[in-house]
Design a protein around this motif. Structure first.
Motif, PDB file in Angstrom:
ATOM      1  N   VAL A  17     -18.344  13.106   8.325  1.00 30.45           N
ATOM      2  CA  VAL A  17     -17.988  12.164   7.044  1.00 30.45           C
ATOM      3  C   VAL A  17     -16.921  11.416   7.821  1.00 30.45           C
ATOM      4  CG1 VAL A  17     -18.603  13.885   5.419  1.00 30.45           C
ATOM      5  CG2 VAL A  17     -16.305  13.957   6.211  1.00 30.45           C
ATOM      6  N   CYS A  18     -16.906  10.173   6.989  1.00 33.36           N
ATOM      7  CA  CYS A  18     -15.852   9.053   7.464  1.00 33.36           C
ATOM      8  C   CYS A  18     -15.027   8.606   6.315  1.00 33.36           C
ATOM      9  CB  CYS A  18     -16.757   8.136   8.336  1.00 33.36           C
ATOM     10  SG  CYS A  18     -17.466   8.692   9.605  1.00 33.36           S
ATOM     11  N   PHE A  19     -13.941   8.095   6.583  1.00 32.57           N
ATOM     12  CA  PHE A  19     -12.878   7.487   5.517  1.00 32.57           C
ATOM     13  C   PHE A  19     -12.285   6.330   6.327  1.00 32.57           C
ATOM     14  CE2 PHE A  19     -13.363  11.963   4.483  1.00 32.57           C
ATOM     15  CZ  PHE A  19     -13.849  11.959   3.377  1.00 32.57           C
ATOM     16  N   ALA A  20     -12.143   5.154   5.639  1.00 32.32           N
ATOM     17  CA  ALA A  20     -11.230   4.193   5.876  1.00 32.32           C
ATOM     18  C   ALA A  20     -10.556   3.406   5.249  1.00 32.32           C
ATOM     19  CB  ALA A  20     -12.266   3.204   6.816  1.00 32.32           C
ATOM     20  N   ASN A  21      -9.615   2.605   5.190  1.00 29.53           N
ATOM     21  CA  ASN A  21      -8.928   1.449   4.539  1.00 29.53           C
ATOM     22  C   ASN A  21      -8.564   2.486   3.119  1.00 29.53           C
ATOM     23  OD1 ASN A  21      -9.221  -0.393   6.534  1.00 29.53           O
ATOM     24  ND2 ASN A  21     -11.070  -0.975   5.819  1.00 29.53           N
ATOM     25  N   ILE A  22      -8.010   3.420   3.151  1.00 31.26           N
ATOM     26  CA  ILE A  22      -7.525   3.778   1.865  1.00 31.26           C
ATOM     27  C   ILE A  22      -6.130   3.133   1.346  1.00 31.26           C
ATOM     28  CG2 ILE A  22      -6.709   6.258   0.997  1.00 31.26           C
ATOM     29  CD1 ILE A  22      -9.438   6.188   2.271  1.00 31.26           C
ATOM     30  N   ASN A  23      -6.054   2.764   0.191  1.00 29.84           N
ATOM     31  CA  ASN A  23      -5.078   2.022  -0.258  1.00 29.84           C
ATOM     32  C   ASN A  23      -4.721   2.335  -1.925  1.00 29.84           C
ATOM     33  OD1 ASN A  23      -4.054  -0.581  -1.628  1.00 29.84           O
ATOM     34  ND2 ASN A  23      -4.291  -1.684   0.398  1.00 29.84           N
ATOM     35  N   LEU A  24      -3.562   2.472  -2.000  1.00 27.26           N
ATOM     36  CA  LEU A  24      -3.217   2.564  -3.450  1.00 27.26           C
ATOM     37  C   LEU A  24      -2.103   1.680  -3.757  1.00 27.26           C
ATOM     38  CD1 LEU A  24      -3.041   4.704  -6.099  1.00 27.26           C
ATOM     39  CD2 LEU A  24      -1.084   5.833  -4.973  1.00 27.26           C
ATOM     40  N   LYS A  25      -2.327   0.985  -4.893  1.00 17.19           N
ATOM     41  CA  LYS A  25      -1.397  -0.240  -5.233  1.00 17.19           C
ATOM     42  C   LYS A  25      -0.970  -0.085  -6.792  1.00 17.19           C
ATOM     43  CE  LYS A  25      -2.531  -3.645  -1.821  1.00 17.19           C
ATOM     44  NZ  LYS A  25      -2.897  -5.066  -1.511  1.00 17.19           N
ATOM     45  N   GLU A  26       0.247  -0.379  -7.013  1.00 19.83           N
ATOM     46  CA  GLU A  26       0.700  -0.209  -8.327  1.00 19.83           C
ATOM     47  C   GLU A  26       0.222  -1.752  -9.127  1.00 19.83           C
ATOM     48  OE1 GLU A  26       4.914  -0.816 -10.893  1.00 19.83           O
ATOM     49  OE2 GLU A  26       4.959   0.201  -8.852  1.00 19.83           O
ATOM     50  N   MET A  27      -0.423  -1.401 -10.197  1.00 20.93           N
ATOM     51  CA  MET A  27      -1.015  -2.694 -10.659  1.00 20.93           C
ATOM     52  C   MET A  27      -0.021  -3.047 -12.022  1.00 20.93           C
ATOM     53  SD  MET A  27      -3.561  -3.322  -9.352  1.00 20.93           S
ATOM     54  CE  MET A  27      -4.682  -4.609 -10.399  1.00 20.93           C
ATOM     55  N   GLY A  28       1.019  -2.194 -12.512  1.00 17.48           N
ATOM     56  CA  GLY A  28       1.650  -2.459 -13.727  1.00 17.48           C
ATOM     57  C   GLY A  28       0.901  -2.267 -14.884  1.00 17.48           C
ATOM     58  N   GLU A  29       1.272  -2.853 -16.047  1.00 16.82           N
ATOM     59  CA  GLU A  29       0.538  -2.929 -17.210  1.00 16.82           C
ATOM     60  C   GLU A  29      -0.946  -3.712 -17.151  1.00 16.82           C
ATOM     61  OE1 GLU A  29       1.264  -4.045 -21.760  1.00 16.82           O
ATOM     62  OE2 GLU A  29       2.523  -4.987 -20.304  1.00 16.82           O
ATOM     63  N   ASN A  74       0.844  -1.121   0.133  1.00 12.11           N
ATOM     64  CA  ASN A  74       0.180  -0.170  -0.150  1.00 12.11           C
ATOM     65  C   ASN A  74       0.984   1.442  -0.004  1.00 12.11           C
ATOM     66  OD1 ASN A  74      -1.865   1.934   0.369  1.00 12.11           O
ATOM     67  ND2 ASN A  74      -2.509   1.313   2.481  1.00 12.11           N
ATOM     68  N   LEU A  75       0.717   2.245  -0.888  1.00 13.68           N
ATOM     69  CA  LEU A  75       1.661   3.140  -1.186  1.00 13.68           C
ATOM     70  C   LEU A  75       1.153   4.551  -0.301  1.00 13.68           C
ATOM     71  CD1 LEU A  75       2.136   3.134  -5.048  1.00 13.68           C
ATOM     72  CD2 LEU A  75       3.901   2.297  -3.052  1.00 13.68           C
ATOM     73  N   VAL A  76       0.026   4.356   0.313  1.00  7.51           N
ATOM     74  CA  VAL A  76      -0.641   5.429   1.060  1.00  7.51           C
ATOM     75  C   VAL A  76      -0.083   5.175   2.604  1.00  7.51           C
ATOM     76  CG1 VAL A  76      -2.624   6.424   2.133  1.00  7.51           C
ATOM     77  CG2 VAL A  76      -2.665   5.517  -0.330  1.00  7.51           C
ATOM     78  N   ALA A  77       0.589   6.107   3.141  1.00  7.08           N
ATOM     79  CA  ALA A  77       1.188   6.126   4.451  1.00  7.08           C
ATOM     80  C   ALA A  77      -0.145   6.148   5.489  1.00  7.08           C
ATOM     81  CB  ALA A  77       2.100   6.968   4.861  1.00  7.08           C
ATOM     82  N   ASN A  78      -0.342   5.510   6.598  1.00  2.00           N
ATOM     83  CA  ASN A  78      -1.436   5.482   7.420  1.00  2.00           C
ATOM     84  C   ASN A  78      -2.765   5.336   6.898  1.00  2.00           C
ATOM     85  OD1 ASN A  78      -2.146   5.646  10.082  1.00  2.00           O
ATOM     86  ND2 ASN A  78      -2.210   7.928  10.118  1.00  2.00           N
ATOM     87  N   GLY A  79      -2.816   4.322   5.791  1.00  2.00           N
ATOM     88  CA  GLY A  79      -4.108   4.422   5.179  1.00  2.00           C
ATOM     89  C   GLY A  79      -5.256   3.738   5.938  1.00  2.00           C
ATOM     90  N   ASP A  80      -4.773   3.122   7.109  1.00  2.00           N
ATOM     91  CA  ASP A  80      -5.561   2.555   8.069  1.00  2.00           C
ATOM     92  C   ASP A  80      -5.997   3.560   9.000  1.00  2.00           C
ATOM     93  OD1 ASP A  80      -3.201   2.217   9.123  1.00  2.00           O
ATOM     94  OD2 ASP A  80      -3.243   0.030   9.215  1.00  2.00           O
ATOM     95  N   PHE A  81      -5.416   4.751   9.305  1.00  2.00           N
ATOM     96  CA  PHE A  81      -5.452   5.573  10.450  1.00  2.00           C
ATOM     97  C   PHE A  81      -5.110   5.024  11.729  1.00  2.00           C
ATOM     98  CE2 PHE A  81      -8.387   6.822   6.853  1.00  2.00           C
ATOM     99  CZ  PHE A  81      -7.823   7.662   6.408  1.00  2.00           C
ATOM    100  N   THR A  82      -4.198   4.130  11.836  1.00  7.11           N
ATOM    101  CA  THR A  82      -3.932   3.689  12.953  1.00  7.11           C
ATOM    102  C   THR A  82      -2.988   4.722  13.755  1.00  7.11           C
ATOM    103  OG1 THR A  82      -1.759   2.671  11.738  1.00  7.11           O
ATOM    104  CG2 THR A  82      -3.784   1.313  12.359  1.00  7.11           C
TER     105      THR A  82
END
Length: 241
Positions: free
Chosen positions: A169-181, A29-37
């Protein structure tokens, strides 16, 4: 002349695929602290930035999901647009990424997750997951190509107007992943040739085809033995339904 043109050439289409598969750990996951821990402490949660001061907290458990944390924003300042909590992430050019997350708003159309592509410090494009459709938790995702960008902004955004002051408003489990081609996963569409007045267009949609997997073509005049190289087929990565 035009009708007889297809009979002048015998076509041979050859495909050369280079496939590289590597076993290993799932893409991080490229998002730092995407789980808000890393909780908010008088401001935005760890690794995130907040544009306008709002009441921001992290809670220990999402609804019906023990152990999960969420970012909760209580809107206390009106305006005419969208508030934002964001972070910047370096990306590779011309690479596919997928952004996933969960959003929730006190009312419909209050929350969304946005992506902004940046090159050399300038914004070149923005896109988003769409706003929440109900007042319950909603999973959202967005597949995108980085293009010529070197960074992206990931933004948790919320409607910031006079009528939304006091709402959450609420946000959770923000996740960015590289998928390649991104490769074509559907059924193969057989090769076909379309004749014009002085050329022939070739079309082929093979399973697992992609921009970096070249397809070469050769041709010869009917009745001769000499094959000549034609222009390579180029890949159109867009989905044409």
């Amino acid at each position: 002349m035009r009708k007889s043109l297809p009979h002048l050439l015998t076509l041979l289409i050859t495909a050369i695929f280079t496939v590289s598969c590597q076993a290993g750990e799932p893409a991080p996951n490229l998002v730092a602290n995407g789980d808000f821990t890393i909780a908010a402490d008088g401001g935005a949660p760890g690794s995130w930035k907040i544009a306008d001061k709002q009441d921001v907290v992290t809670i220990e458990a999402k609804d019906n999901e023990d152990g999960k944390k969420a970012l909760v924003v209580e809107i206390k300042k009106g305006g005419k647009g969208l508030g934002q909590i964001y972070q910047t992430i370096a990306v590779k050019p011309n690479t596919y990424y997928v952004l996933k997350g969960e959003i929730k708003g006190a009312d419909k159309d209050m929350a969304l997750i946005q992506i902004k592509r940046y090159k050399d410090g300038k914004e070149v494009q923005r896109m988003d997951t769409g706003k929440n459709k109900t007042a319950d938790w909603q999973k959202v995702n967005k597949l995108f190509n980085s293009g010529d960008a070197d960074h992206v902004y990931i933004l948790c955004r919320y409607v910031q107007k006079d009528e939304t002051v006091g709402k959450k408003v609420c946000f959770a489990n923000i996740n960015l992943k590289e998928m390649g081609e991104l490769l074509y996963e559907g059924e193969e569409v057989a090769p076909r040739a379309v004749a014009t007045f002085n050329s022939i267009g070739l079309y082929w949609k093979p399973t697992d085809g992609g921009p970096s997997r070249p397809c070469t073509a050769r041709y010869r005049k009917a009745g001769t033995q000499e094959w000549r190289e034609a222009l390579n087929l180029w890949c159109d990565p867009n989905d044409h339904s």
